[in-house]
Each structure stands twice: as structure tokens, then as C-alpha cells.
Design a protein around this motif. Sequence first.
Motif, PDB file in Angstrom:
ATOM      1  N   LYS A  94     -10.014  70.559  10.404  1.00 32.50           N
ATOM      2  CA  LYS A  94     -10.700  70.754   9.123  1.00 32.50           C
ATOM      3  C   LYS A  94     -11.033  69.426   8.467  1.00 32.50           C
ATOM      4  CE  LYS A  94     -11.881  72.618   5.114  1.00 32.50           C
ATOM      5  NZ  LYS A  94     -13.155  73.343   4.917  1.00 32.50           N
ATOM      6  N   PHE A  95     -10.083  68.485   8.488  1.00 32.59           N
ATOM      7  CA  PHE A  95     -10.277  67.218   7.793  1.00 32.59           C
ATOM      8  C   PHE A  95     -10.589  66.060   8.742  1.00 32.59           C
ATOM      9  CE2 PHE A  95      -7.643  69.829   4.963  1.00 32.59           C
ATOM     10  CZ  PHE A  95      -8.470  69.838   3.846  1.00 32.59           C
ATOM     11  N   ASP A  96     -10.889  66.397  10.003  1.00 26.82           N
ATOM     12  CA  ASP A  96     -11.261  65.394  11.010  1.00 26.82           C
ATOM     13  C   ASP A  96     -10.242  64.259  11.067  1.00 26.82           C
ATOM     14  OD1 ASP A  96     -12.803  64.407  13.072  1.00 26.82           O
ATOM     15  OD2 ASP A  96     -14.167  63.304  11.746  1.00 26.82           O
ATOM     16  N   LEU A  97      -8.968  64.643  11.175  1.00 23.22           N
ATOM     17  CA  LEU A  97      -7.875  63.664  11.226  1.00 23.22           C
ATOM     18  C   LEU A  97      -7.715  63.207  12.672  1.00 23.22           C
ATOM     19  CD1 LEU A  97      -5.397  65.582   8.893  1.00 23.22           C
ATOM     20  CD2 LEU A  97      -7.142  63.900   8.253  1.00 23.22           C
ATOM     21  N   PHE A  98      -8.582  62.304  13.085  1.00 22.82           N
ATOM     22  CA  PHE A  98      -8.735  61.989  14.503  1.00 22.82           C
ATOM     23  C   PHE A  98      -7.617  61.127  15.067  1.00 22.82           C
ATOM     24  CE2 PHE A  98     -10.935  58.622  12.205  1.00 22.82           C
ATOM     25  CZ  PHE A  98     -10.508  57.471  12.859  1.00 22.82           C
ATOM     26  N   SER A  99      -6.880  60.434  14.203  1.00 25.89           N
ATOM     27  CA  SER A  99      -5.851  59.507  14.683  1.00 25.89           C
ATOM     28  C   SER A  99      -4.457  60.051  14.402  1.00 25.89           C
ATOM     29  CB  SER A  99      -6.025  58.144  14.005  1.00 25.89           C
ATOM     30  OG  SER A  99      -4.996  57.259  14.404  1.00 25.89           O
ATOM     31  N   ASN A 100      -3.736  60.383  15.467  1.00 26.08           N
ATOM     32  CA  ASN A 100      -2.335  60.761  15.336  1.00 26.08           C
ATOM     33  C   ASN A 100      -1.507  59.522  15.660  1.00 26.08           C
ATOM     34  OD1 ASN A 100       0.220  62.313  17.081  1.00 26.08           O
ATOM     35  ND2 ASN A 100      -0.188  62.822  14.962  1.00 26.08           N
ATOM     36  N   PHE A 101      -0.821  59.033  14.637  1.00 27.04           N
ATOM     37  CA  PHE A 101      -0.085  57.771  14.710  1.00 27.04           C
ATOM     38  C   PHE A 101       1.404  58.077  14.677  1.00 27.04           C
ATOM     39  CE2 PHE A 101       1.964  54.360  12.140  1.00 27.04           C
ATOM     40  CZ  PHE A 101       1.752  53.283  12.984  1.00 27.04           C
ATOM     41  N   PHE A 122      -0.804  56.014  19.766  1.00 30.84           N
ATOM     42  CA  PHE A 122      -2.063  56.400  19.140  1.00 30.84           C
ATOM     43  C   PHE A 122      -2.674  57.504  19.996  1.00 30.84           C
ATOM     44  CE2 PHE A 122      -1.745  52.529  16.710  1.00 30.84           C
ATOM     45  CZ  PHE A 122      -2.466  52.787  15.559  1.00 30.84           C
ATOM     46  N   ARG A 123      -2.712  58.691  19.430  1.00 28.83           N
ATOM     47  CA  ARG A 123      -3.169  59.883  20.159  1.00 28.83           C
ATOM     48  C   ARG A 123      -4.431  60.432  19.504  1.00 28.83           C
ATOM     49  NH1 ARG A 123       0.050  65.407  18.861  1.00 28.83           N
ATOM     50  NH2 ARG A 123      -1.411  66.930  19.745  1.00 28.83           N
ATOM     51  N   GLU A 124      -5.487  60.604  20.301  1.00 28.31           N
ATOM     52  CA  GLU A 124      -6.686  61.260  19.780  1.00 28.31           C
ATOM     53  C   GLU A 124      -6.298  62.678  19.370  1.00 28.31           C
ATOM     54  OE1 GLU A 124     -10.016  62.985  18.632  1.00 28.31           O
ATOM     55  OE2 GLU A 124      -8.972  63.868  20.346  1.00 28.31           O
ATOM     56  N   LEU A 129      -8.234  69.323  25.396  1.00 27.57           N
ATOM     57  CA  LEU A 129      -7.967  70.757  25.558  1.00 27.57           C
ATOM     58  C   LEU A 129      -7.628  71.427  24.234  1.00 27.57           C
ATOM     59  CD1 LEU A 129      -5.925  70.645  28.876  1.00 27.57           C
ATOM     60  CD2 LEU A 129      -8.116  71.784  28.544  1.00 27.57           C
ATOM     61  N   TYR A 130      -7.244  70.621  23.229  1.00 25.24           N
ATOM     62  CA  TYR A 130      -6.904  71.194  21.927  1.00 25.24           C
ATOM     63  C   TYR A 130      -8.141  71.567  21.117  1.00 25.24           C
ATOM     64  CZ  TYR A 130      -2.007  69.910  22.565  1.00 25.24           C
ATOM     65  OH  TYR A 130      -0.716  69.813  23.022  1.00 25.24           O
ATOM     66  N   ALA A 131      -9.330  71.373  21.693  1.00 30.00           N
ATOM     67  CA  ALA A 131     -10.535  71.901  21.057  1.00 30.00           C
ATOM     68  C   ALA A 131     -10.483  73.421  20.982  1.00 30.00           C
ATOM     69  CB  ALA A 131     -11.774  71.450  21.829  1.00 30.00           C
ATOM     70  N   THR A 228      -3.956  57.170  23.978  1.00 25.76           N
ATOM     71  CA  THR A 228      -4.203  58.261  24.904  1.00 25.76           C
ATOM     72  C   THR A 228      -4.921  59.442  24.266  1.00 25.76           C
ATOM     73  OG1 THR A 228      -3.145  59.607  26.626  1.00 25.76           O
ATOM     74  CG2 THR A 228      -1.969  59.395  24.527  1.00 25.76           C
ATOM     75  N   GLU A 229      -5.263  60.392  25.105  1.00 32.06           N
ATOM     76  CA  GLU A 229      -5.945  61.610  24.670  1.00 32.06           C
ATOM     77  C   GLU A 229      -4.944  62.583  24.038  1.00 32.06           C
ATOM     78  OE1 GLU A 229      -7.869  63.085  28.207  1.00 32.06           O
ATOM     79  OE2 GLU A 229      -8.574  61.076  28.723  1.00 32.06           O
ATOM     80  N   ASN A 230      -5.472  63.696  23.574  1.00 32.70           N
ATOM     81  CA  ASN A 230      -4.696  64.632  22.764  1.00 32.70           C
ATOM     82  C   ASN A 230      -3.503  65.250  23.502  1.00 32.70           C
ATOM     83  OD1 ASN A 230      -3.974  66.365  20.652  1.00 32.70           O
ATOM     84  ND2 ASN A 230      -6.067  66.947  20.224  1.00 32.70           N
ATOM     85  N   LEU A 231      -3.749  65.901  24.610  1.00 26.12           N
ATOM     86  CA  LEU A 231      -2.674  66.587  25.325  1.00 26.12           C
ATOM     87  C   LEU A 231      -1.632  65.606  25.857  1.00 26.12           C
ATOM     88  CD1 LEU A 231      -1.368  69.108  26.544  1.00 26.12           C
ATOM     89  CD2 LEU A 231      -2.858  68.820  28.537  1.00 26.12           C
ATOM     90  N   TYR A 232      -2.076  64.539  26.505  1.00 24.64           N
ATOM     91  CA  TYR A 232      -1.123  63.554  27.027  1.00 24.64           C
ATOM     92  C   TYR A 232      -0.293  62.960  25.891  1.00 24.64           C
ATOM     93  CZ  TYR A 232      -4.604  63.626  30.835  1.00 24.64           C
ATOM     94  OH  TYR A 232      -5.484  64.005  31.808  1.00 24.64           O
ATOM     95  N   GLY A 233      -0.944  62.703  24.759  1.00 21.39           N
ATOM     96  CA  GLY A 233      -0.232  62.126  23.628  1.00 21.39           C
ATOM     97  C   GLY A 233       0.821  63.059  23.064  1.00 21.39           C
ATOM     98  N   ASP A 234       0.523  64.344  23.049  1.00 26.03           N
ATOM     99  CA  ASP A 234       1.493  65.333  22.577  1.00 26.03           C
ATOM    100  C   ASP A 234       2.738  65.301  23.456  1.00 26.03           C
ATOM    101  OD1 ASP A 234       2.632  67.364  21.150  1.00 26.03           O
ATOM    102  OD2 ASP A 234       1.211  68.913  21.764  1.00 26.03           O
ATOM    103  N   ILE A 235       2.551  65.286  24.753  1.00 25.17           N
ATOM    104  CA  ILE A 235       3.668  65.292  25.698  1.00 25.17           C
ATOM    105  C   ILE A 235       4.437  63.968  25.640  1.00 25.17           C
ATOM    106  CG2 ILE A 235       4.277  65.381  28.147  1.00 25.17           C
ATOM    107  CD1 ILE A 235       1.763  67.223  28.476  1.00 25.17           C
ATOM    108  N   LEU A 236       3.718  62.869  25.674  1.00 25.35           N
ATOM    109  CA  LEU A 236       4.382  61.564  25.713  1.00 25.35           C
ATOM    110  C   LEU A 236       5.134  61.254  24.418  1.00 25.35           C
ATOM    111  CD1 LEU A 236       1.640  59.414  27.496  1.00 25.35           C
ATOM    112  CD2 LEU A 236       3.788  60.248  28.472  1.00 25.35           C
ATOM    113  N   SER A 237       4.621  61.711  23.293  1.00 25.04           N
ATOM    114  CA  SER A 237       5.324  61.429  22.040  1.00 25.04           C
ATOM    115  C   SER A 237       6.649  62.175  21.968  1.00 25.04           C
ATOM    116  CB  SER A 237       4.442  61.770  20.837  1.00 25.04           C
ATOM    117  OG  SER A 237       4.089  63.133  20.817  1.00 25.04           O
ATOM    118  N   ASP A 238       6.703  63.383  22.526  1.00 28.11           N
ATOM    119  CA  ASP A 238       7.984  64.093  22.583  1.00 28.11           C
ATOM    120  C   ASP A 238       8.948  63.396  23.537  1.00 28.11           C
ATOM    121  OD1 ASP A 238       6.801  65.946  20.898  1.00 28.11           O
ATOM    122  OD2 ASP A 238       7.580  67.674  21.974  1.00 28.11           O
TER     123      ASP A 238
END
Length: 339
Positions: A94-101, A122-124, A129-131, A228-238
Motif C-alpha cells: 500500500k505504501f510502497d515500502l520497498f526497503s526492508n532493513f 537489505f531486502r527488496e 514471489l510476494y507479489a 537480496t530479493e524478497n523471498l531470499y531476504g525473508d529466509i536469510l533474515s530469520d
Amino acid sequence: MSEAHKITLIPGDGIGPEVSSAVVSILEAAGKKTGCSFDWHRYDAGADAFAKTGEYIPKALYESIEQNRVALKGPVTTPIGGGFSSINVTLRKKFDLFSNFRPVKSLPGLKTNYPNIDLIIFRENTEDLYAGLEVMVQPDVAQSLKIITRKGSTRIAKAAFDYAKKHGRKKIHAIHKANIMKLSDGLFLKCCQEVAAGFPEVTYAEHIVDNTCMQLVLNPYQYDIILTENLYGDILSDLCSAFVGGLGLVPGANIGLECAIFEAVHGSAPDIAGQDKANPTALLQSAVLMLHHIDEPATAEKVQTALETVYAEGKTLTKDVGGNSGTKAFADAVIAAIG
């Protein structure tokens, strides 16, 4: 005292209200020392909001974030089924929060298998796939589309390299699977390479995501910033959170050009809700990121220093990190440590 910062507060559900209340009390105490004040605009989201308003994300909450441009969010439960996507993903889109830090840094006094960790992810945050573009091609065949764009890849790479330059970080690894997904991950890498060319002072490298998981476990100290991209960043951050004690300690920020939402990355833990057992550290460290974002570095420093003092002393920690104290006692200890 300067004008109060207007902050949209989403307490969340489960343990959310407890940790949110603890964090607010700590920020208020620190603000009194530095002349920083807050005007909290509280809104429910998720299951609690639906029960009250019939909406998982009330229109008034959207409007508050649009007006204030900054939100602090506790853990929120997204109902399973019913066709509603993740509250987190919905707000980010909704708010185009493109940077997950997500900074992953060891706290003093905690014994882990990996001492003195200090790395950043830094995760997109809006595509890949989260589209959420999925379709049943046939009754027994589901298809999910991976969306990678030049715009999305370039701006997350630029965010990572800008941060590295500003904060003296020396190395960035772009994480990918371009050996298999040659077009999508290939485009992501091409954009990262183009941005890297403008930052010769920062060492740039690339690792395949599966190898990265192994390398992180073997030697996480070889990494400084992970891009990294969205999915990889989700996994790697955990995965990286485990190096410092788990998701209950790691902060998160979702940042766009207009708005930013700072949140605990852990779940709502309904099994311990209302029992004074929850650890507010993740949300508190997220609030520290928020304080830097709203240009209140002195208050941020006071909160972070007090938090680290409590961990270094080890006398008033919650059970998840080896202590015997409750949420309120922990918060009171942090407040007492504010100089």
C-alpha cells in the motif's frame, strides 16, 4: 521542547499490546531526558480490528499512516484462510515500502555460538514471489509468478550502497539464484552490478542463495551487508536472527519514499499473551531505528545504551533469554538505566 512527533501506533494482538506498552513507556522516559515528545495515534489491525470494524486494516489506519508518514507496529495476527493476504505484506504494498532493513547485531551479555555479530540485510520488499500473483492453471496445477523489475532491483541496491557509504560499511554481497532463474535473478544481479559501479569504495560480491545459507552457518563474519530479493531476504533474515538469540531480539524497518513502518519481526505468540512473559527487545530496537529515521539520534542513543546496559548486567531479563523477569520489570529496568 520541540513539537511532538506524530506516530501511528499499531499495538497488534497476542503479545503485541504488552510489548507496545513497554516500548512506549521507555520512549516517553527517554524523550523526557532529551526534549523529544510523541503524539501517539493508536489503531488496531488484523483479527482485533476485524472484530471491531469488519476490516482487517481499517480505513482510518491507512489515513493515519498517510498523514503521519511514520508508524510503529507490534506483531499482528493475519487470519488463516478467508482470502486476506498478510497484514504486513498489504501495508508494504500500500505504501510502497520497498526497503526492508534489518540489522542483526549481538547484544552484550548474551551467550551465543556466534559472538559479536554485526551484519545488515537489505531486502527488496514489494515484488518477487510476494507479489502474490497466483493462479490455478489446472485443478492439480498451481502457478505463482516471480516478478523482478529493474525499478525494484535498482532502488533496493541503491539503498544498500547509500547506507554502506554513509555508515562506513565496506562490503556488500548480492544474494541470488541466477544460475537457475537466469532472467529474473539475472536482471536483479545486473541492476546490482550497475549500482555497485558507482560506489568503488564498497567491495561488491555475489553469492548463490543456497551456498549463502551454508556460508552463514560456517562463518557469518565474512558478511557485512546482504542485499537480496524478497523471498531470499525473508529466509536469510530469520536464519541470521538465530546468531544473536532469535527473532525476539531483531528489529525491522520498512522504508519507502514517503512513509516508513517500524516493526517487530516476530509473531504474536498468543500462547503467552497477557502473562507478562513477552520480551519487548525486538520492538524496542525497531523503535530505535524509528528514532533515527525521525532525526532524534540523541533519544535513540539513550534508549539503545539503556537496553544494552540491562543486557550486560543480566539481572532483569525475560525468560526467553535466560532471565526470570517479566515484560514490565524488564521495561522498568531499561527506564531506570536511561541516563
